[in-house]
Design a protein around this motif. Structure first.
Motif, PDB file in Angstrom:
ATOM      1  N   VAL A 154     -54.680   6.078   7.362  1.00 42.77           N
ATOM      2  CA  VAL A 154     -53.561   6.328   8.270  1.00 42.77           C
ATOM      3  C   VAL A 154     -52.480   7.043   7.469  1.00 42.77           C
ATOM      4  O   VAL A 154     -52.188   6.653   6.329  1.00 42.77           O
ATOM      5  CB  VAL A 154     -53.007   5.011   8.843  1.00 42.77           C
ATOM      6  N   ILE A 155     -51.914   8.094   8.046  1.00 41.98           N
ATOM      7  CA  ILE A 155     -50.765   8.737   7.419  1.00 41.98           C
ATOM      8  C   ILE A 155     -49.572   8.637   8.363  1.00 41.98           C
ATOM      9  O   ILE A 155     -49.659   9.017   9.533  1.00 41.98           O
ATOM     10  CB  ILE A 155     -51.042  10.206   7.016  1.00 41.98           C
ATOM     11  N   GLY A 156     -48.486   8.053   7.866  1.00 39.52           N
ATOM     12  CA  GLY A 156     -47.252   7.995   8.632  1.00 39.52           C
ATOM     13  C   GLY A 156     -46.592   9.364   8.612  1.00 39.52           C
ATOM     14  O   GLY A 156     -46.351   9.912   7.537  1.00 39.52           O
ATOM     15  N   TRP A 157     -46.278   9.888   9.792  1.00 37.39           N
ATOM     16  CA  TRP A 157     -45.847  11.284   9.851  1.00 37.39           C
ATOM     17  C   TRP A 157     -44.420  11.452  10.342  1.00 37.39           C
ATOM     18  O   TRP A 157     -44.008  10.885  11.339  1.00 37.39           O
ATOM     19  CB  TRP A 157     -46.780  12.101  10.750  1.00 37.39           C
ATOM     20  N   LYS A 158     -43.684  12.221   9.585  1.00 35.44           N
ATOM     21  CA  LYS A 158     -42.397  12.788   9.965  1.00 35.44           C
ATOM     22  C   LYS A 158     -42.370  14.116   9.233  1.00 35.44           C
ATOM     23  O   LYS A 158     -42.583  14.144   8.015  1.00 35.44           O
ATOM     24  CB  LYS A 158     -41.250  11.888   9.513  1.00 35.44           C
ATOM     25  N   ASP A 159     -42.138  15.217   9.938  1.00 34.01           N
ATOM     26  CA  ASP A 159     -42.383  16.528   9.328  1.00 34.01           C
ATOM     27  C   ASP A 159     -41.332  16.856   8.274  1.00 34.01           C
ATOM     28  O   ASP A 159     -40.316  17.486   8.536  1.00 34.01           O
ATOM     29  CB  ASP A 159     -42.430  17.631  10.392  1.00 34.01           C
ATOM     30  N   THR A 160     -41.605  16.408   7.062  1.00 33.18           N
ATOM     31  CA  THR A 160     -40.755  16.654   5.901  1.00 33.18           C
ATOM     32  C   THR A 160     -41.626  17.180   4.774  1.00 33.18           C
ATOM     33  O   THR A 160     -42.866  17.079   4.816  1.00 33.18           O
ATOM     34  CB  THR A 160     -40.067  15.362   5.425  1.00 33.18           C
ATOM     35  N   SER A 161     -40.997  17.715   3.747  1.00 29.42           N
ATOM     36  CA  SER A 161     -41.774  18.184   2.593  1.00 29.42           C
ATOM     37  C   SER A 161     -42.502  17.025   1.927  1.00 29.42           C
ATOM     38  O   SER A 161     -43.617  17.189   1.415  1.00 29.42           O
ATOM     39  CB  SER A 161     -40.852  18.890   1.593  1.00 29.42           C
ATOM     40  N   GLU A 162     -41.886  15.837   1.933  1.00 29.79           N
ATOM     41  CA  GLU A 162     -42.533  14.674   1.324  1.00 29.79           C
ATOM     42  C   GLU A 162     -43.796  14.283   2.098  1.00 29.79           C
ATOM     43  O   GLU A 162     -44.827  13.954   1.501  1.00 29.79           O
ATOM     44  CB  GLU A 162     -41.557  13.498   1.295  1.00 29.79           C
ATOM     45  N   ILE A 180     -59.044   9.938   9.878  1.00 28.23           N
ATOM     46  CA  ILE A 180     -57.636   9.904   9.478  1.00 28.23           C
ATOM     47  C   ILE A 180     -56.776   9.912  10.739  1.00 28.23           C
ATOM     48  O   ILE A 180     -56.843  10.843  11.551  1.00 28.23           O
ATOM     49  CB  ILE A 180     -57.261  11.086   8.575  1.00 28.23           C
ATOM     50  N   ALA A 181     -55.989   8.861  10.901  1.00 24.36           N
ATOM     51  CA  ALA A 181     -55.065   8.755  12.024  1.00 24.36           C
ATOM     52  C   ALA A 181     -53.678   9.189  11.572  1.00 24.36           C
ATOM     53  O   ALA A 181     -53.150   8.671  10.581  1.00 24.36           O
ATOM     54  CB  ALA A 181     -55.029   7.322  12.544  1.00 24.36           C
ATOM     55  N   VAL A 182     -53.092  10.130  12.272  1.00 20.58           N
ATOM     56  CA  VAL A 182     -51.731  10.598  12.002  1.00 20.58           C
ATOM     57  C   VAL A 182     -50.810   9.846  12.959  1.00 20.58           C
ATOM     58  O   VAL A 182     -50.965   9.933  14.183  1.00 20.58           O
ATOM     59  CB  VAL A 182     -51.610  12.115  12.225  1.00 20.58           C
ATOM     60  N   VAL A 183     -49.865   9.098  12.412  1.00 20.71           N
ATOM     61  CA  VAL A 183     -49.067   8.181  13.226  1.00 20.71           C
ATOM     62  C   VAL A 183     -47.585   8.475  13.053  1.00 20.71           C
ATOM     63  O   VAL A 183     -47.078   8.528  11.923  1.00 20.71           O
ATOM     64  CB  VAL A 183     -49.346   6.710  12.845  1.00 20.71           C
ATOM     65  N   ALA A 196     -45.547  13.706  19.505  1.00 20.14           N
ATOM     66  CA  ALA A 196     -46.953  14.046  19.742  1.00 20.14           C
ATOM     67  C   ALA A 196     -47.201  15.538  19.541  1.00 20.14           C
ATOM     68  O   ALA A 196     -48.201  15.944  18.930  1.00 20.14           O
ATOM     69  CB  ALA A 196     -47.361  13.623  21.149  1.00 20.14           C
ATOM     70  N   GLU A 197     -46.279  16.353  20.019  1.00 20.80           N
ATOM     71  CA  GLU A 197     -46.410  17.798  19.851  1.00 20.80           C
ATOM     72  C   GLU A 197     -46.363  18.178  18.377  1.00 20.80           C
ATOM     73  O   GLU A 197     -47.120  19.055  17.915  1.00 20.80           O
ATOM     74  CB  GLU A 197     -45.289  18.508  20.616  1.00 20.80           C
ATOM     75  N   GLU A 212     -62.273  13.516  10.666  1.00 26.93           N
ATOM     76  CA  GLU A 212     -62.161  13.106  12.073  1.00 26.93           C
ATOM     77  C   GLU A 212     -60.717  12.677  12.308  1.00 26.93           C
ATOM     78  O   GLU A 212     -60.351  11.524  12.055  1.00 26.93           O
ATOM     79  CB  GLU A 212     -63.140  11.969  12.364  1.00 26.93           C
ATOM     80  N   ALA A 213     -59.897  13.591  12.772  1.00 27.77           N
ATOM     81  CA  ALA A 213     -58.455  13.360  12.846  1.00 27.77           C
ATOM     82  C   ALA A 213     -58.013  13.047  14.264  1.00 27.77           C
ATOM     83  O   ALA A 213     -58.561  13.577  15.236  1.00 27.77           O
ATOM     84  CB  ALA A 213     -57.702  14.582  12.324  1.00 27.77           C
ATOM     85  N   SER A 214     -56.981  12.200  14.366  1.00 26.37           N
ATOM     86  CA  SER A 214     -56.404  11.861  15.660  1.00 26.37           C
ATOM     87  C   SER A 214     -54.903  11.649  15.484  1.00 26.37           C
ATOM     88  O   SER A 214     -54.432  11.322  14.384  1.00 26.37           O
ATOM     89  CB  SER A 214     -57.054  10.595  16.232  1.00 26.37           C
ATOM     90  N   ALA A 215     -54.141  11.843  16.554  1.00 27.66           N
ATOM     91  CA  ALA A 215     -52.688  11.697  16.511  1.00 27.66           C
ATOM     92  C   ALA A 215     -52.261  10.536  17.400  1.00 27.66           C
ATOM     93  O   ALA A 215     -52.819  10.325  18.488  1.00 27.66           O
ATOM     94  CB  ALA A 215     -52.013  12.987  16.972  1.00 27.66           C
ATOM     95  N   HIS A 216     -51.260   9.796  16.937  1.00 27.19           N
ATOM     96  CA  HIS A 216     -50.774   8.628  17.668  1.00 27.19           C
ATOM     97  C   HIS A 216     -49.250   8.591  17.580  1.00 27.19           C
ATOM     98  O   HIS A 216     -48.696   8.353  16.492  1.00 27.19           O
ATOM     99  CB  HIS A 216     -51.352   7.342  17.066  1.00 27.19           C
ATOM    100  N   ALA A 217     -48.587   8.820  18.696  1.00 26.45           N
ATOM    101  CA  ALA A 217     -47.131   8.662  18.768  1.00 26.45           C
ATOM    102  C   ALA A 217     -46.861   7.307  19.407  1.00 26.45           C
ATOM    103  O   ALA A 217     -47.261   7.052  20.549  1.00 26.45           O
ATOM    104  CB  ALA A 217     -46.515   9.784  19.592  1.00 26.45           C
ATOM    105  N   LEU A 218     -46.207   6.415  18.660  1.00 18.98           N
ATOM    106  CA  LEU A 218     -46.071   5.030  19.088  1.00 18.98           C
ATOM    107  C   LEU A 218     -44.612   4.605  19.127  1.00 18.98           C
ATOM    108  O   LEU A 218     -43.828   4.981  18.245  1.00 18.98           O
ATOM    109  CB  LEU A 218     -46.820   4.104  18.124  1.00 18.98           C
ATOM    110  N   PRO A 219     -44.229   3.791  20.102  1.00 15.87           N
ATOM    111  CA  PRO A 219     -42.871   3.234  20.102  1.00 15.87           C
ATOM    112  C   PRO A 219     -42.737   2.144  19.045  1.00 15.87           C
ATOM    113  O   PRO A 219     -43.710   1.444  18.720  1.00 15.87           O
ATOM    114  CB  PRO A 219     -42.731   2.658  21.513  1.00 15.87           C
ATOM    115  N   ALA A 220     -41.549   1.987  18.502  1.00 14.67           N
ATOM    116  CA  ALA A 220     -41.333   0.979  17.463  1.00 14.67           C
ATOM    117  C   ALA A 220     -41.430  -0.438  18.010  1.00 14.67           C
ATOM    118  O   ALA A 220     -41.808  -1.366  17.287  1.00 14.67           O
ATOM    119  CB  ALA A 220     -39.972   1.204  16.807  1.00 14.67           C
ATOM    120  N   ASP A 221     -41.062  -0.627  19.278  1.00 13.66           N
ATOM    121  CA  ASP A 221     -41.124  -1.956  19.909  1.00 13.66           C
ATOM    122  C   ASP A 221     -40.410  -3.020  19.079  1.00 13.66           C
ATOM    123  O   ASP A 221     -40.926  -4.131  18.884  1.00 13.66           O
ATOM    124  CB  ASP A 221     -42.578  -2.371  20.165  1.00 13.66           C
ATOM    125  N   GLY A 222     -39.241  -2.663  18.580  1.00 17.26           N
ATOM    126  CA  GLY A 222     -38.428  -3.629  17.848  1.00 17.26           C
ATOM    127  C   GLY A 222     -38.787  -3.795  16.382  1.00 17.26           C
ATOM    128  O   GLY A 222     -38.084  -4.509  15.653  1.00 17.26           O
TER     129      GLY A 222
END
Length: 275
Positions: A154-162, A180-183, A196-197, A212-222
């Motif tokens: 799993v890779i936590g994603w926020k589009d930054t250089s890091e 590999i799940a992109v989250v 998601a975009e 085998e890649a997939s994308a997952h945009a998830l709410p924090a839910d607290g």
């Protein structure tokens, strides 16, 4: 390609499980392993480090260091990889500075969780120094973790250089055709479509490498982001969680808290940190 691995530990026998895990990784990649053992002077109150260091003659630190080097060398004698064991002894503040800025060059650095270290402050400072200044990806391991081939990540994603650096490091670490799940974690529902975009090109890049890649945009839910990412990774049975480290300034992480520090302190599965 991962070939040259560095494991940083202190002189405590509690580190034995990750020594074995590191040897197993070095054998599997047919690489080399350097084990760097840190021997620090005792702390009167370890939780108040570095302010309660006790003076110990240098000759005593050298003796303790030599004993632990001998024990670790005997432990890894049957390892199928080339292993070298080196020691550094100093007081706690100087050890953190020396290891963070001038450690051996490697493809990958490993460090255990806080329960495996006698002085948690020293471990935390070394992890942060490696990430901020070493230019080498760091994996944080808990005592029960192994370093099996990465077939699911799993890779936590926020589009930054890091994050992009973490993506490239994960590509080098993952097994061929791994899942590999992109989250991306959203603070509110309204942010989900944009997240998601933003992950579509990440999935395309990973697919181009045969994953085998997939994308997952998830709410924090607290939850905070670190908790949400680790919960997702554990539910999915991931071998590793990767993130770009210190996407915010180091000061902001300390003052307001942040994903990087939370994962350094409380990694529940192997965590790959890149910057």
């Amino acid at each position: 390609m991962i070939k040259d691995i560095l494991l940083v530990i202190d002189a405590s026998p509690r580190t034995d499980p990750i020594i074995r895990a590191a040897c197993g990784l070095a054998e599997r990649v047919k690489g080399t392993l350097t084990i760097e053992i840190l021997s620090a002077g005792p702390m009167l109150i370890p939780t108040l480090a570095p302010m309660t260091a006790a003076y110990v003659p240098d000759v005593e630190l050298v003796h303790d260091e030599a004993d632990r080097i001998a024990a670790v060398t005997a432990m890894v004698a049957g390892c199928g990889a080339t292993v070298r064991v080196i020691g550094i002894h100093d007081d706690v503040p100087r050890l953190a500075e020396r290891v963070g800025k001038g450690g051996p060059i490697a493809d990958l650095i490993l460090i255990g969780d806080a329960d495996l270290w006698a002085v948690g402050w020293l471990r935390g400072r070394i992890a942060e120094a490696v990430i901020m200044g070493g230019g080498t990806p760091l994996i944080v391991l808990n005592g029960a973790a192994t370093l099996d081939p990465v077939h699911h990540a799993v890779i936590g994603w926020k589009d930054t250089s890091e994050a992009r650096r973490a993506l490239h490091d994960l590509v080098a670490l993952a097994a061929p055709h791994a899942k590999i799940a992109v989250v991306a974690i959203a603070r509110n529902e309204a942010a989900l479509p944009k997240l998601a975009e933003g992950m579509k090109d990440v999935v395309r890049h990973l697919s181009a490498h045969g994953f085998e890649a997939s994308a997952h945009a998830l709410p924090a839910d607290g939850q905070n982001v670190a908790e949400a990412l680790q919960d997702f990774a554990l539910r999915e049975g991931a071998d590793v969680l990767a993130i770009g480290a210190f996407g915010h300034s180091r000061l902001r992480e300390v003052v307001f808290g942040g994903v990087t520090l939370a994962l350094i302190e409380h990694a529940r599965l192997p965590v790959l940190l890149s910057r």
